[in-house]
Scaffold this motif. Structure first.
Motif, PDB file in Angstrom:
ATOM      1  N   ARG A  75     -13.325  -4.438 -17.876  1.00 40.08           N
ATOM      2  CA  ARG A  75     -12.769  -3.091 -17.890  1.00 40.08           C
ATOM      3  C   ARG A  75     -11.328  -3.006 -18.378  1.00 40.08           C
ATOM      4  O   ARG A  75     -10.892  -1.965 -18.872  1.00 40.08           O
ATOM      5  N   PHE A  76     -10.570  -4.070 -18.211  1.00 41.02           N
ATOM      6  CA  PHE A  76      -9.150  -4.025 -18.589  1.00 41.02           C
ATOM      7  C   PHE A  76      -8.695  -5.408 -19.076  1.00 41.02           C
ATOM      8  O   PHE A  76      -7.759  -6.004 -18.553  1.00 41.02           O
ATOM      9  N   PRO A  77      -9.362  -5.940 -20.122  1.00 36.28           N
ATOM     10  CA  PRO A  77      -9.027  -7.288 -20.584  1.00 36.28           C
ATOM     11  C   PRO A  77      -7.601  -7.392 -21.108  1.00 36.28           C
ATOM     12  O   PRO A  77      -6.992  -8.480 -21.096  1.00 36.28           O
ATOM     13  N   GLU A  78      -7.038  -6.272 -21.576  1.00 39.19           N
ATOM     14  CA  GLU A  78      -5.684  -6.295 -22.156  1.00 39.19           C
ATOM     15  C   GLU A  78      -4.629  -6.751 -21.155  1.00 39.19           C
ATOM     16  O   GLU A  78      -3.590  -7.300 -21.544  1.00 39.19           O
ATOM     17  N   LEU A  79      -4.869  -6.546 -19.864  1.00 38.31           N
ATOM     18  CA  LEU A  79      -3.879  -6.951 -18.866  1.00 38.31           C
ATOM     19  C   LEU A  79      -3.778  -8.466 -18.755  1.00 38.31           C
ATOM     20  O   LEU A  79      -2.724  -8.999 -18.389  1.00 38.31           O
ATOM     21  N   GLY A  80      -4.867  -9.167 -19.072  1.00 39.94           N
ATOM     22  CA  GLY A  80      -4.832 -10.631 -19.035  1.00 39.94           C
ATOM     23  C   GLY A  80      -4.883 -11.202 -17.632  1.00 39.94           C
ATOM     24  O   GLY A  80      -4.383 -12.308 -17.382  1.00 39.94           O
ATOM     25  N   MET A  81      -5.516 -10.497 -16.710  1.00 45.00           N
ATOM     26  CA  MET A  81      -5.624 -11.010 -15.346  1.00 45.00           C
ATOM     27  C   MET A  81      -6.576 -12.212 -15.317  1.00 45.00           C
ATOM     28  O   MET A  81      -7.624 -12.217 -15.963  1.00 45.00           O
ATOM     29  N   THR A  82      -6.222 -13.249 -14.559  1.00 40.90           N
ATOM     30  CA  THR A  82      -7.054 -14.442 -14.396  1.00 40.90           C
ATOM     31  C   THR A  82      -7.193 -14.755 -12.913  1.00 40.90           C
ATOM     32  O   THR A  82      -6.420 -14.247 -12.082  1.00 40.90           O
ATOM     33  N   PRO A  83      -8.147 -15.602 -12.530  1.00 44.93           N
ATOM     34  CA  PRO A  83      -8.271 -15.974 -11.112  1.00 44.93           C
ATOM     35  C   PRO A  83      -6.992 -16.562 -10.527  1.00 44.93           C
ATOM     36  O   PRO A  83      -6.774 -16.467  -9.308  1.00 44.93           O
ATOM     37  N   ALA A  84      -6.153 -17.136 -11.349  1.00 46.03           N
ATOM     38  CA  ALA A  84      -4.899 -17.702 -10.844  1.00 46.03           C
ATOM     39  C   ALA A  84      -3.962 -16.630 -10.286  1.00 46.03           C
ATOM     40  O   ALA A  84      -3.053 -16.931  -9.504  1.00 46.03           O
ATOM     41  N   ASP A  85      -4.172 -15.370 -10.690  1.00 47.35           N
ATOM     42  CA  ASP A  85      -3.335 -14.276 -10.192  1.00 47.35           C
ATOM     43  C   ASP A  85      -3.754 -13.811  -8.798  1.00 47.35           C
ATOM     44  O   ASP A  85      -3.008 -13.079  -8.136  1.00 47.35           O
ATOM     45  N   CYS A  86      -4.945 -14.222  -8.341  1.00 48.44           N
ATOM     46  CA  CYS A  86      -5.519 -13.704  -7.095  1.00 48.44           C
ATOM     47  C   CYS A  86      -4.902 -14.338  -5.859  1.00 48.44           C
ATOM     48  O   CYS A  86      -4.519 -15.515  -5.853  1.00 48.44           O
ATOM     49  N   GLN A  87      -4.888 -13.544  -4.796  1.00 49.43           N
ATOM     50  CA  GLN A  87      -4.671 -14.061  -3.444  1.00 49.43           C
ATOM     51  C   GLN A  87      -5.727 -13.436  -2.544  1.00 49.43           C
ATOM     52  O   GLN A  87      -5.845 -12.212  -2.481  1.00 49.43           O
ATOM     53  N   GLU A  88      -6.505 -14.279  -1.864  1.00 52.37           N
ATOM     54  CA  GLU A  88      -7.533 -13.800  -0.951  1.00 52.37           C
ATOM     55  C   GLU A  88      -6.978 -13.805   0.475  1.00 52.37           C
ATOM     56  O   GLU A  88      -6.572 -14.849   0.997  1.00 52.37           O
ATOM     57  N   ILE A  89      -6.987 -12.651   1.112  1.00 55.60           N
ATOM     58  CA  ILE A  89      -6.356 -12.480   2.420  1.00 55.60           C
ATOM     59  C   ILE A  89      -7.164 -11.475   3.243  1.00 55.60           C
ATOM     60  O   ILE A  89      -8.155 -10.925   2.754  1.00 55.60           O
ATOM     61  N   SER A  90      -6.751 -11.223   4.464  1.00 57.51           N
ATOM     62  CA  SER A  90      -7.389 -10.187   5.281  1.00 57.51           C
ATOM     63  C   SER A  90      -6.858  -8.817   4.871  1.00 57.51           C
ATOM     64  O   SER A  90      -5.786  -8.694   4.268  1.00 57.51           O
ATOM     65  N   TRP A  91      -7.598  -7.766   5.263  1.00 58.88           N
ATOM     66  CA  TRP A  91      -7.127  -6.416   4.928  1.00 58.88           C
ATOM     67  C   TRP A  91      -5.761  -6.142   5.540  1.00 58.88           C
ATOM     68  O   TRP A  91      -4.881  -5.578   4.874  1.00 58.88           O
ATOM     69  N   VAL A  92      -5.547  -6.506   6.804  1.00 61.22           N
ATOM     70  CA  VAL A  92      -4.268  -6.177   7.431  1.00 61.22           C
ATOM     71  C   VAL A  92      -3.117  -6.873   6.711  1.00 61.22           C
ATOM     72  O   VAL A  92      -2.028  -6.315   6.560  1.00 61.22           O
ATOM     73  N   ASN A  93      -3.338  -8.085   6.211  1.00 60.84           N
ATOM     74  CA  ASN A  93      -2.299  -8.745   5.410  1.00 60.84           C
ATOM     75  C   ASN A  93      -2.085  -8.041   4.076  1.00 60.84           C
ATOM     76  O   ASN A  93      -0.970  -8.047   3.529  1.00 60.84           O
ATOM     77  N   SER A  94      -3.132  -7.415   3.557  1.00 61.07           N
ATOM     78  CA  SER A  94      -2.984  -6.720   2.269  1.00 61.07           C
ATOM     79  C   SER A  94      -2.041  -5.527   2.387  1.00 61.07           C
ATOM     80  O   SER A  94      -1.419  -5.135   1.401  1.00 61.07           O
ATOM     81  N   THR A  95      -1.924  -4.944   3.594  1.00 60.87           N
ATOM     82  CA  THR A  95      -1.003  -3.815   3.751  1.00 60.87           C
ATOM     83  C   THR A  95       0.438  -4.249   3.523  1.00 60.87           C
ATOM     84  O   THR A  95       1.259  -3.470   3.043  1.00 60.87           O
ATOM     85  N   LEU A  96       0.751  -5.494   3.876  1.00 64.63           N
ATOM     86  CA  LEU A  96       2.082  -6.032   3.602  1.00 64.63           C
ATOM     87  C   LEU A  96       2.268  -6.258   2.108  1.00 64.63           C
ATOM     88  O   LEU A  96       3.334  -5.974   1.548  1.00 64.63           O
ATOM     89  N   PHE A  97       1.235  -6.754   1.437  1.00 62.85           N
ATOM     90  CA  PHE A  97       1.349  -7.032   0.005  1.00 62.85           C
ATOM     91  C   PHE A  97       1.557  -5.752  -0.793  1.00 62.85           C
ATOM     92  O   PHE A  97       2.409  -5.698  -1.694  1.00 62.85           O
ATOM     93  N   VAL A  98       0.807  -4.715  -0.477  1.00 63.56           N
ATOM     94  CA  VAL A  98       0.914  -3.463  -1.229  1.00 63.56           C
ATOM     95  C   VAL A  98       2.319  -2.873  -1.087  1.00 63.56           C
ATOM     96  O   VAL A  98       2.858  -2.283  -2.020  1.00 63.56           O
ATOM     97  N   GLU A  99       2.950  -3.054   0.067  1.00 66.28           N
ATOM     98  CA  GLU A  99       4.292  -2.510   0.281  1.00 66.28           C
ATOM     99  C   GLU A  99       5.401  -3.446  -0.212  1.00 66.28           C
ATOM    100  O   GLU A  99       6.355  -3.007  -0.850  1.00 66.28           O
ATOM    101  N   PHE A 100       5.262  -4.754   0.068  1.00 67.47           N
ATOM    102  CA  PHE A 100       6.374  -5.675  -0.181  1.00 67.47           C
ATOM    103  C   PHE A 100       6.114  -6.633  -1.345  1.00 67.47           C
ATOM    104  O   PHE A 100       6.987  -7.424  -1.700  1.00 67.47           O
ATOM    105  N   PHE A 101       4.903  -6.606  -1.926  1.00 64.19           N
ATOM    106  CA  PHE A 101       4.535  -7.457  -3.069  1.00 64.19           C
ATOM    107  C   PHE A 101       4.604  -8.941  -2.740  1.00 64.19           C
ATOM    108  O   PHE A 101       4.887  -9.768  -3.610  1.00 64.19           O
ATOM    109  N   THR A 102       4.368  -9.290  -1.482  1.00 66.12           N
ATOM    110  CA  THR A 102       4.342 -10.685  -1.076  1.00 66.12           C
ATOM    111  C   THR A 102       3.416 -10.831   0.120  1.00 66.12           C
ATOM    112  O   THR A 102       3.228  -9.879   0.895  1.00 66.12           O
ATOM    113  N   THR A 103       2.830 -12.009   0.290  1.00 62.84           N
ATOM    114  CA  THR A 103       2.021 -12.317   1.466  1.00 62.84           C
ATOM    115  C   THR A 103       2.763 -13.261   2.406  1.00 62.84           C
ATOM    116  O   THR A 103       2.175 -13.771   3.361  1.00 62.84           O
ATOM    117  N   ASP A 104       4.039 -13.489   2.149  1.00 59.38           N
ATOM    118  CA  ASP A 104       4.798 -14.458   2.931  1.00 59.38           C
ATOM    119  C   ASP A 104       5.373 -13.884   4.221  1.00 59.38           C
ATOM    120  O   ASP A 104       5.825 -14.626   5.093  1.00 59.38           O
TER     121      ASP A 104
END
Length: 570
Positions: free
Chosen positions: A358-387
């Protein structure tokens, strides 16, 4: 006739004195999250004939509420409060506690500057009975009440006034923050002073497969967020926060404590997106929790202008609103870069496959992924980090150290590449410029009728927010930053929604217009100027509900819903 002789406690007499002065019988509603207060229990235990006799006595000697507050009214209001609620929760400018409490939830220093009208009192309610007493005392003595849950109103309407002569009080709901999760039923009762972060944390602790669809900022509180609609990263899958409200408890202008069945469907409709502060004080909400997988996937990809950022943003407009509902892909434009931030309700492998197709131009690869829980994702969406640790979600601390101005738009046709290039050249391509945020609609959002709730903006491609904050003091910095926001907003005019230029009410903007009075009520015709931008055709119905539930226009601010004209004349 039998007479009842009972021994009344001092607190029981005080509360009934306030309630009965207002010619009012109290309605009590209980829920798992809202048990009867000690005052409510005392009143419910009072024999009905005694209540009837007391009510009759006070009706015979009753007074009506003043239309505006004089100094005597202010003193009487404070005296009224002192008879009904503990003095320790009433804070006036004479108290050392007043300024720290006022500033505790100020999120925009523009409305803490000298000369801004501040409340004559702050009531830090700890139970619904305190809310009821404050409303009743305010009505009786002509002191209007503004409600603050988290203080995130962009224009400070929950704690400040543009009218330097206005006498008003603030009901601070920060202490009303209980959260009760029923994981088996996938439901929760949440008080209005609870923050989104606290709700996310509590839901995450209860279940790895439950979530709640709401915004990204963890210090935003439920009271304002839900009553304005509540957009977030799960909206494409499950709709707005308001689309997932099952019940609510409201104190209305008569001081009644009403649940959904008692308030009726019109008011229940209005408070889910129409700005609850116009209709009463919402003390708690019953919400539907939604299903998520145990593992979700996030990514953040940055592309600079010399990496075809303008091409990618142009392409994103025709992709993000039409992706599978499980995928939310937003963009933040700032300086010479575009940040693409994603939340996917599934594993990395499937996400990578979708992005390749759907969006090959962005060049996303599996290396860009982070698999986490939903509650941890709320931190990522706001702070752009899982740390960050999860307990960051519980941090309500706020040092008011920045100024803020925001404008928003909705887009129904893709903006051409030349326009993005022009925006970058003129407004964005320099260090320190504020961000422009693009959030996609589509999915569940577009399948809900625009009249299902007061939030009407269901069919647009995406929402656009121009967000400027700064730390420098002084008029030069203020004028420069506000000029930047207005400049970007003006240049976008040819490319965004029209007739009206649609705005999300939770991104409040007083530049759209402010209320004016006709007689002693808000002018409907003047309010339409800003109201139809927020609510489109739903504005008229909101005014009709306002006329029914608050016919004296007690809950009023610079952009509160007006009475419908026929009711205002009547």
């Amino acid at each position: 006739m039998a007479l009842y002789f009972i021994k009344w406690t001092e607190q029981q007499m005080k509360l009934w004195y306030v309630l009965l002065q207002d010619n009012f019988c109290m309605h009590i509603y209980t829920s798992p999250a809202l048990q009867p207060s000690r005052h409510a229990k005392l009143i419910m235990a009072t024999p009905p004939i005694i209540l009837h006799l007391l009510l009759t006595l006070f009706i015979l000697s009753g007074k009506t509420m003043s239309s505006s507050a004089s100094r005597d009214d202010v003193d009487a209001f404070l005296g009224c409060l002192s008879t009904a609620i503990p003095p320790s929760i009433v804070h006036t400018p004479a108290n050392n506690s007043y300024s720290p409490l006022l500033l505790s939830s100020v999120r925009n220093l523009r409305y803490a500057l000298p000369g801004t009208a501040k409340p004559l009192a702050i009531v830090a309610a700890t139970e619904p009975a305190h809310v009821q007493a404050t409303v009743l005392c305010g009505r009786r003595h002509g002191v209007r009440v503004r409600t603050r849950s988290g203080g995130h109103d962009y224009e400070g309407l929950s704690y400040a006034s543009l009218d330097p002569h206005e006498h008003f009080a603030v009901l601070d709901l920060a202490a009303l923050r209980a959260i009760h999760i029923d994981a088996a039923r996938a439901e929760a009762w949440v008080e209005s002073g609870a923050s989104l972060g606290e709700l996310y944390y509590t839901v995450g602790a209860a279940s790895r497969t439950l979530a709640f669809p709401a915004g990204s900022c963890p210090t935003v509180c439920l009271g304002g967020h839900l009553s304005g609609g509540g957009f977030g990263s799960l909206a494409r899958k499950y709709g707005l926060s308001a689309d997932n409200v099952l019940d609510a408890v409201v104190v209305d202008a008569r001081g009644r404590l009403l649940n959904r069945s008692a308030m009726g469907e019109d008011l229940f409709w209005a408070i889910r997106g129409g700005g609850g502060e116009s209709f009463g004080v919402i003390v708690s909400w019953k919400v539907r929790l939604v299903r998520v997988p145990e593992t979700v996937t996030v990514f953040g990809i940055r592309r600079f202008r010399n990496q075809s950022a303008a091409d990618l943003v142009t392409k994103w407009q025709g992709v993000a609103p039409f992706l599978p509902r499980d995928l939310y892909l937003r963009v933040l434009l700032q300086n010479p870069q575009a940040d693409f931030v994603a939340l996917f309700l599934g594993r990395c492998g499937r996400l990578a496959s979708i992005m390749r197709r759907r969006f090959p131009e962005l060049g996303m690869t599996p290396a860009d992924c982070q698999e986490i829980s939903w509650v941890n994702s709320t931190l990522f969406v706001e702070f752009f980090t899982t740390d960050k640790p999860l307990d960051v979600l519980l941090d309500r601390s706020n040092k008011p150290d920045y100024y803020l101005k925001v404008k928003s738009d909705h887009v129904e046709e893709p903006i051409p590449k030349r326009a993005w290039e022009g925006l970058w050249d003129k407004w964005l391509d320099q260090p320190g410029t504020p961000p422009i945020m693009l959030d996609p609609y589509g999915g569940r959002m577009s399948s809900i009728s625009p009249s299902a709730t007061p939030f009407p903006h269901r069919t647009y491609l995406y929402q656009l927010q121009i967000y400027s904050f700064w730390f420098e003091n002084g008029t030069d910095a203020l004028e420069k930053r506000i000029s930047w926001v207005k400049g970007v907003h003006k240049d976008l005019e040819p490319y965004v929604s029209k007739n009206p230029r649609a705005v999300y009410v939770n991104y409040r903007d007083l530049d759209l217009g402010t209320n004016e009075l006709e007689g002693n009520v808000t002018s409907y015709e003047k309010a339409k100027v800003w109201g139809e931008k927020y609510f489109k055709g739903n504005f008229e119905r909101l005014a009709a509900v306002k006329s029914k539930m608050d016919p004296h226009d007690f809950f009023r601010n610079e952009q509160s819903i007006p009475l419908f004209p026929a009711a205002a004349k009547g």
